[in-house]
Every structure is written in structure tokens, then in C-alpha cells.
Scaffold this active site. Structure first.
Site, PDB file in Angstrom:
ATOM      1  N   SER A 303       0.821  -1.205   0.000  1.00 21.35           N
ATOM      2  CA  SER A 303       0.000   0.000   0.000  1.00 21.35           C
ATOM      3  C   SER A 303       0.860   1.262   0.000  1.00 21.35           C
ATOM      4  CB  SER A 303      -0.957  -0.047   1.199  1.00 21.35           C
ATOM      5  OG  SER A 303      -1.949   0.922   1.098  1.00 21.35           O
ATOM      6  N   ASP A 314      10.282   5.272 -10.311  1.00 24.30           N
ATOM      7  CA  ASP A 314       9.963   6.017 -11.524  1.00 24.30           C
ATOM      8  C   ASP A 314      10.789   7.284 -11.673  1.00 24.30           C
ATOM      9  OD1 ASP A 314       8.152   4.037 -11.997  1.00 24.30           O
ATOM     10  OD2 ASP A 314       6.383   5.342 -12.133  1.00 24.30           O
ATOM     11  N   LYS A 328      -0.684  -3.944  -3.412  1.00 27.75           N
ATOM     12  CA  LYS A 328      -1.981  -3.348  -3.049  1.00 27.75           C
ATOM     13  C   LYS A 328      -2.013  -1.936  -3.617  1.00 27.75           C
ATOM     14  CE  LYS A 328      -5.028  -2.199   0.845  1.00 27.75           C
ATOM     15  NZ  LYS A 328      -5.127  -0.741   0.680  1.00 27.75           N
TER      16      LYS A 328
END
Length: 401
Positions: A303, A314, A328
Site C-alpha cells: 500500500s 519512476d 496493493k
């Protein structure tokens, strides 16, 4: 889990329907507005409820508690949604939930996680020095019973509510430790716990000083603890940072965004998409860590931990070491009901800065380092030579000075 959820739903709807009839018969308002105004699947719910309640009164020899039946109906109704994160929170569970995210509560000092294919909740971490750790409870232990009551199919919040109680009182919990194939009972005395979520220390390599911060959950207290740890490590002259998110089940979207903002360059941290397709972007400012960064993750990093991991990956600001994260990629909101209870609903998917939704997939580290289940459960309590993932992280970051 699917079978258990279906049985719970049917059982809850059956029992709860009877209670609705009882309340209607004594002149109290009907349970739901929708049931009064419409027919579901060609059947008038009110008529069916009255029919079932009449049969119960006429033939059943089993005593029943209308309040318990009513709570089962609410819980069972939401169990019909094919989502392990959609839950009904009774007054006890919502109080435990609010205490948990605040960072201060009375309990035994554990965090719990649940998986869709497992009817039992699992200990994801124990707080250092708390009653559970002192009693020998370890991450990965599954909870089977609380004070003799089977918890199969109960939500994480339900189980937390069952464990929570007055300070100084005992609770007996039955655990199952899979890797030892052992079931055991432990009586633990509840205590007031100020929850530590961030742990830090300076580590030294041949290349220089490396700051180490472990975050065990993104709760209301985490941001302040993280900033304090980071400031202290800066002041002590760290040359790089190892940020450990292993066994971190997640937490608040706002809190993880605050922490990620301090680490990555200016740009997108994450964005969410709701049921209407609307996007909400969360951004970082111009300040960032300014030092080499290595992130440690594993299969229990979930999460909010994956929001931070996705942003690091990224933006290419750091190197991720460990094993694939949990996967998740959805956001829940707790919505209060008029009677002091609440529902927790899955309301958004979240996406990494480059647009990937990692739900059911997880994030693959740049450098995969496996570690045994026994060692993984004791992260934060291992001798330096035992933590092979941390050793690799230190080697990687030392090469960046």
C-alpha cells in the site's frame, strides 16, 4: 476466502433480516431506506423479512440476540462485495481503528494484515518492548482465536476490536506459526502504547557513514518521527540513506506523500483515479534528499509503502533492494455513519508517477535478494550479519559515494 465470505454474507443476511422484521413489528424505523423504496431482484425485502421472522418466532427453539443479529447483517451485507478491504466497522472496531492510526492506543502492540485467500489475519509486525513482543509473538503468526472465540472470516478491524480492552486486563490469543507447524496460546496483558513507527541509527562502511531509517507504518505520528530521524542523521554527517520499508503494511496516503516529498525531486508522487474516473495528483516540491538512496522492500511492503517505492523507482532517485512488494494498489476511505459506526470502502486506485497501477502485481526491486521466512519475520531484530538484504543495501550505497 471466497467460500467463507459467501457463507458469512448469507448467514449475516439471514440473521439480520430477522432482526429487521422484529424492529418493524415493534414500530421502530426500517433498517434501510432503499429496502423500503424498492424491490430487489423482483422480491420485496420487507415482505420476505416479515415472513422469515414469523417462522423464527413460530418454530425456532434457539434463543437470539437482536443486536448481535443486526450487527451480523451489516457485516454480512458488505461481505457480499468481492473486496477484502470493504468492511463494516462497529463502534468497537472504529474506536480501535482510530486509535491505531493516531499512534496511541491500549492493546498488546501488534499490527495485523489480511489476505484475500486466508480467513485468518496475520501479525505483520510487533512493537519493540510491547506486551506481544515480550510474550514471544512474531510477524507472520496467524491469529486463530481471541479469548476462545474463533476469528475465521473476521476482518482485521474486528480482530483488533476483540484484542483491544481496558489497560491492565488480560487477553488470551491462539496463534499458528506456519514455518514451525505449531499452534500455541498466549495470555497477554494489555497496556497503553505510544507507538514507535520510525527507528534510525548510523551505520559505517569503508566508504563513509550511512544513515539507516526503518519505517513500520505510515500513521499520524510517522511524519514527525521521520523528520526527527532524518535531521539527526544529517547532523551526524551521513553520506547516504538506507530506507527500510520491509514488513511495512502501509497506512495514510497523506503521510506517505509528506515523507516521499522529502526524498524525491519535484514532480508527481502518485495520482489516484476514483469511481467516476476523476484523477487527483499529489506532487513533491523542489527539495529532495540530496544524497544516495537505497530502499529495502519485501513481500510484506504494501500500500503506502508501494507508493513511496513506485515514486523512487519512476524518478530514478534511488535503488530498490529486496523482493517483490505485496501489490496493493487501491485506496480506502472510512465513512462515518449516523450511529457512530462506519464503513470502509475502496474508493480509488493509485498509480506511480509514470502511470502504472501495481495492484495485484507489486514492484520488482532493481536488485533481488531473497531471505528466509524466519529471518524476514525478525527484520529490525537481526544481528548485523544475519540481515543479508541490508548487507547488500550497504554495499550498493557505499558504491555511490
Amino acid at each position: 476466502m471466497e467460500k467463507s465470505a459467501k457463507q458469512s454474507f448469507l448467514s449475516g443476511m439471514f440473521l439480520g433480516s430477522l432482526v429487521t422484521a422484529m424492529i418493524m413489528l415493534i414500530g421502530v424505523a426500517a433498517i434501510t431506506v432503499y429496502a423500503r423504496q424498492s424491490r430487489w431482484n423482483g422480491v420485496d425485502p420487507n415482505t420476505k423479512i416479515i415472513e422469515i421472522y414469523s417462522l423464527l418466532n413460530r418454530f425456532s427453539i434457539v434463543p437470539f440476540d437482536k443486536d448481535v443479529m443486526l450487527e451480523n447483517m451489516y457485516r454480512g451485507f458488505l461481505d457480499g462485495v468481492d473486496d477484502p478491504y470493504t468492511q463494516y466497522l462497529d463502534a468497537e472496531a472504529i474506536a480501535a481503528f482510530r486509535a491505531r492510526i493516531s499512534g496511541t492506543f491500549v492493546g498488546i502492540g501488534i499490527t495485523l494484515s489480511s489476505e484475500a485467500d486466508d480467513p485468518y489475519v496475520t501479525v505483520s509486525s510487533t512493537f519493540r518492548g510491547a506486551p506481544a513482543e515480550n510474550a514471544g509473538v512474531l510477524p507472520g503468526d496467524r491469529i486463530l482465536r481471541v479469548d476462545g472465540n474463533d476469528v475465521a472470516g473476521r476482518t482485521r478491524e474486528d480482530v483488533v476490536g476483540m484484542i483491544t480492552g481496558p489497560e491492565g486486563t488480560p487477553v488470551t490469543i491462539s496463534f499458528f506459526r506456519e514455518y514451525e507447524n505449531k499452534r500455541f496460546d498466549v495470555e497477554i496483558t494489555r497496556a497503553r502504547i505510544e507507538v514507535p513507527k520510525v527507528f534510525h541509527e548510523m551505520m559505517y562502511t569503508d566508504s563513509g557513514a550511512v544513515g539507516y531509517i526503518r519505517i513500520e507504518g505510515f500513521d499520524e505520528v510517522t511524519s514527525g518521527q521521520f523528520y526527527d530521524a532524518l535531521s539527526e542523521l544529517y547532523a551526524d554527517g551521513m553520506n547516504g540513506l538506507v530506507l527500510d520499508l520491509r514488513n511495512n503494511p502501509g497506512g495514510s496516503l497523506c503521510v506517505v506523500n509528506e515523507i516521499t516529498d522529502r526524498l524525491i525531486p519535484e514532480g508527481i508522487i502518485t495520482f489516484t483515479i476514483d469511481a467516476q474516473g476523476r484523477r487527483e495528483y499529489h506532487y513533491s516540491g523542489p527539495d529532495n534528499l540530496g544524497l544516495p538512496l537505497v530502499l529495502l522492500v519485501n513481500g510484506r511492503s504494501a500500500s503506502a509503502s508501494e507508493i513511496l517505492s513506485g515514486a523512487v523507482r519512476d524518478t530514478e532517485i534511488g535503488t530498490i533492494v529486496g523482493t517483490r512488494t505485496f501489490g496493493k494498489g487501491v485506496v480506502q476511505n472510512v465513512i462515518n455513519l449516523s450511529d457512530g459506526t462506519a464503513v470502509k470502502l475502496t474508493v480509488q486506485t493509485y498509480h506511480t508517477p509514470l502511470g502504472e497501477c501495481i495492484h495485484g502485481v507489486g514492484i520488482e526491486p532493481h536488485i533481488v535478494v531473497e531471505m528466509s521466512e524466519d529471518l524476514s519475520r525478525r527484520i529490525g531484530r537481526l544481528a548485523p550479519g544475519e540481515d543479508v538484504q541490508l548487507q547488500v543495501a550497504l554495499e550498493v550505497i557505499a558504491g555511490k559515494f
